[in-house]
Enzyme design. Structure first.
Site, mmCIF file in Angstrom:
data_model
loop_
_atom_site.group_PDB
_atom_site.id
_atom_site.type_symbol
_atom_site.label_atom_id
_atom_site.label_comp_id
_atom_site.label_asym_id
_atom_site.label_seq_id
_atom_site.Cartn_x
_atom_site.Cartn_y
_atom_site.Cartn_z
ATOM 1 N N ILE A 12 -13.761 2.571 6.708
ATOM 2 C CA ILE A 12 -14.151 2.454 8.125
ATOM 3 C C ILE A 12 -13.209 3.235 9.050
ATOM 4 C CG2 ILE A 12 -12.857 0.354 8.759
ATOM 5 C CD1 ILE A 12 -15.544 -0.676 10.001
ATOM 6 N N GLY A 33 -5.919 -5.762 3.535
ATOM 7 C CA GLY A 33 -7.335 -5.374 3.551
ATOM 8 C C GLY A 33 -7.659 -4.337 4.613
ATOM 9 N N ASP A 35 -7.779 -4.706 7.781
ATOM 10 C CA ASP A 35 -6.832 -4.854 8.904
ATOM 11 C C ASP A 35 -5.623 -3.923 8.703
ATOM 12 O OD1 ASP A 35 -5.583 -5.855 11.135
ATOM 13 O OD2 ASP A 35 -5.335 -7.898 10.390
ATOM 14 N N SER A 118 -14.826 -11.369 6.648
ATOM 15 C CA SER A 118 -14.613 -12.600 5.861
ATOM 16 C C SER A 118 -14.968 -12.494 4.375
ATOM 17 C CB SER A 118 -15.381 -13.805 6.439
ATOM 18 O OG SER A 118 -14.761 -14.290 7.601
ATOM 19 N N VAL A 121 -10.435 -11.421 1.404
ATOM 20 C CA VAL A 121 -9.498 -12.526 1.096
ATOM 21 C C VAL A 121 -9.953 -13.854 1.706
ATOM 22 C CG1 VAL A 121 -7.458 -11.087 0.708
ATOM 23 C CG2 VAL A 121 -7.872 -12.013 2.969
HETATM 24 N N1 AR6 Z 1 -12.890 0.143 5.206
HETATM 25 C C1 AR6 Z 1 -13.942 -0.702 5.147
HETATM 26 N N2 AR6 Z 1 -13.888 -1.887 4.507
HETATM 27 C C2 AR6 Z 1 -12.728 -2.235 3.919
HETATM 28 C C3 AR6 Z 1 -11.570 -1.404 3.940
HETATM 29 C C4 AR6 Z 1 -11.690 -0.165 4.630
HETATM 30 N N3 AR6 Z 1 -10.669 0.695 4.722
HETATM 31 N N4 AR6 Z 1 -10.581 -2.040 3.251
HETATM 32 C C5 AR6 Z 1 -11.081 -3.209 2.802
HETATM 33 N N5 AR6 Z 1 -12.385 -3.330 3.189
HETATM 34 P P1 AR6 Z 1 -10.608 -8.320 4.131
HETATM 35 P P2 AR6 Z 1 -11.319 -10.866 5.453
HETATM 36 C C6 AR6 Z 1 -13.357 -4.425 2.936
HETATM 37 O O1 AR6 Z 1 -9.877 -9.050 3.063
HETATM 38 O O2 AR6 Z 1 -11.956 -11.391 4.216
HETATM 39 C C7 AR6 Z 1 -6.396 -9.501 6.363
HETATM 40 O O3 AR6 Z 1 -5.128 -9.682 5.797
HETATM 41 C C8 AR6 Z 1 -13.098 -5.357 1.789
HETATM 42 O O4 AR6 Z 1 -13.503 -4.765 0.545
HETATM 43 O O5 AR6 Z 1 -9.991 -7.101 4.711
HETATM 44 O O6 AR6 Z 1 -12.052 -11.033 6.750
HETATM 45 C C9 AR6 Z 1 -6.468 -10.006 7.788
HETATM 46 O O7 AR6 Z 1 -5.265 -9.825 8.480
HETATM 47 C C10 AR6 Z 1 -13.982 -6.535 2.160
HETATM 48 O O8 AR6 Z 1 -15.333 -6.333 1.732
HETATM 49 O O9 AR6 Z 1 -10.958 -9.281 5.395
HETATM 50 C C11 AR6 Z 1 -6.799 -11.458 7.600
HETATM 51 O O10 AR6 Z 1 -5.637 -12.226 7.371
HETATM 52 C C12 AR6 Z 1 -13.957 -6.534 3.695
HETATM 53 O O11 AR6 Z 1 -13.366 -5.281 4.061
HETATM 54 C C13 AR6 Z 1 -7.671 -11.473 6.385
HETATM 55 O O12 AR6 Z 1 -7.327 -10.299 5.643
HETATM 56 C C14 AR6 Z 1 -13.163 -7.660 4.315
HETATM 57 O O13 AR6 Z 1 -12.047 -7.962 3.527
HETATM 58 C C15 AR6 Z 1 -9.140 -11.383 6.734
HETATM 59 O O14 AR6 Z 1 -9.909 -11.539 5.576
#
Ligand code: AR6
Length: 173
Positions: A12, A33, A35, A118, A121
């Site tokens: 993204i 992730g 973020d 969501s 993680v």
């Molecule tokens: N581009 C698009 N999607 C992505 C990318 C990227 N570069 N990297 C990961 N994803 P998560 P959550 C996807 O864990 O479950 C953080 O530590 C990933 O494969 O990022 O909402 C925050 O600070 C997954 O499908 O977010 C919070 O503490 C999706 O993004 C916590 O994680 C969401 O995974 C939020 O957890």
């Protein structure tokens, strides 16, 4: 519905849209992730602006500049941690999409890209998360002209397939 929904598989942080949505936590001070990827790509000025926001409750969203990102804005949405569905998780996830879209509209954005909030993680079931995301986006687009272009940016193959299957199924109805 005049707008357009796209599903892509990729990072993204590379997307040139008016706003990308971050799957943040209530501190808004970064994490892993998507973020972590957004903060790395935007540069340290993003964290400095986030520090001024005083956090964000689950289900809500806040907007900042995009700094070094190709996107003009970052909309930080805080998704719920999945606890089996007993803590209003579905409602809170729907609110993330609605509040993000409202912020995009208020800031005159024509295009917005969402990660799978969501579904990492925070362990929200992927299929259910996708159903909520699509239904919330469609209902918003039926009521609002902006943003007219919505991108679901899936990082993994499984989510990419889930979104494509759900949208294809809806087109058949
Ligand atoms: N581009 C698009 N999607 C992505 C990318 C990227 N570069 N990297 C990961 N994803 P998560 P959550 C996807 O864990 O479950 C953080 O530590 C990933 O494969 O990022 O909402 C925050 O600070 C997954 O499908 O977010 C919070 O503490 C999706 O993004 C916590 O994680 C969401 O995974 C939020 O957890």
């Amino acid at each position: 519905m005049a707008g357009k929904i796209e599903v892509i598989q990729g990072d993204i942080t590379k997307l040139k849209v008016d706003a990308i949505v971050n799957a943040a936590n209530t501190s808004l001070l970064g994490g892993g992730g998507v973020d972590g990827a957004i903060h790395r790509a935007a540069g340290p000025a993003l964290l400095e602006e986030c520090k001024t926001l005083d956090g964000c409750p689950t289900g809500e969203a806040r907007i900042t500049n995009g700094y070094n990102l190709p996107a003009k804005f970052v909309i930080h949405a805080v998704g719920p941690v999945w606890h089996g569905g007993i803590n209003r998780e579905e409602k809170l996830l729907a609110s993330c999409y609605l509040n993000s879209l409202s912020l995009a509209r208020e800031n005159d954005c024509d295009s917005i890209a969402f990660p799978n909030i969501s579904a990492g993680v925070y362990r929200f079931p992927k299929e259910l998360a996708a159903e909520i995301a699509i239904s919330e986006v469609k209902s918003f687009m039926n009521r609002n002209a902006k943003p007219g272009r919505i991108v679901f940016c899936c990082f993994d193959e499984e989510n990419f397939r889930i979104y494509n299957d759900l949208l294809a199924k809806e087109r058949e109805i």
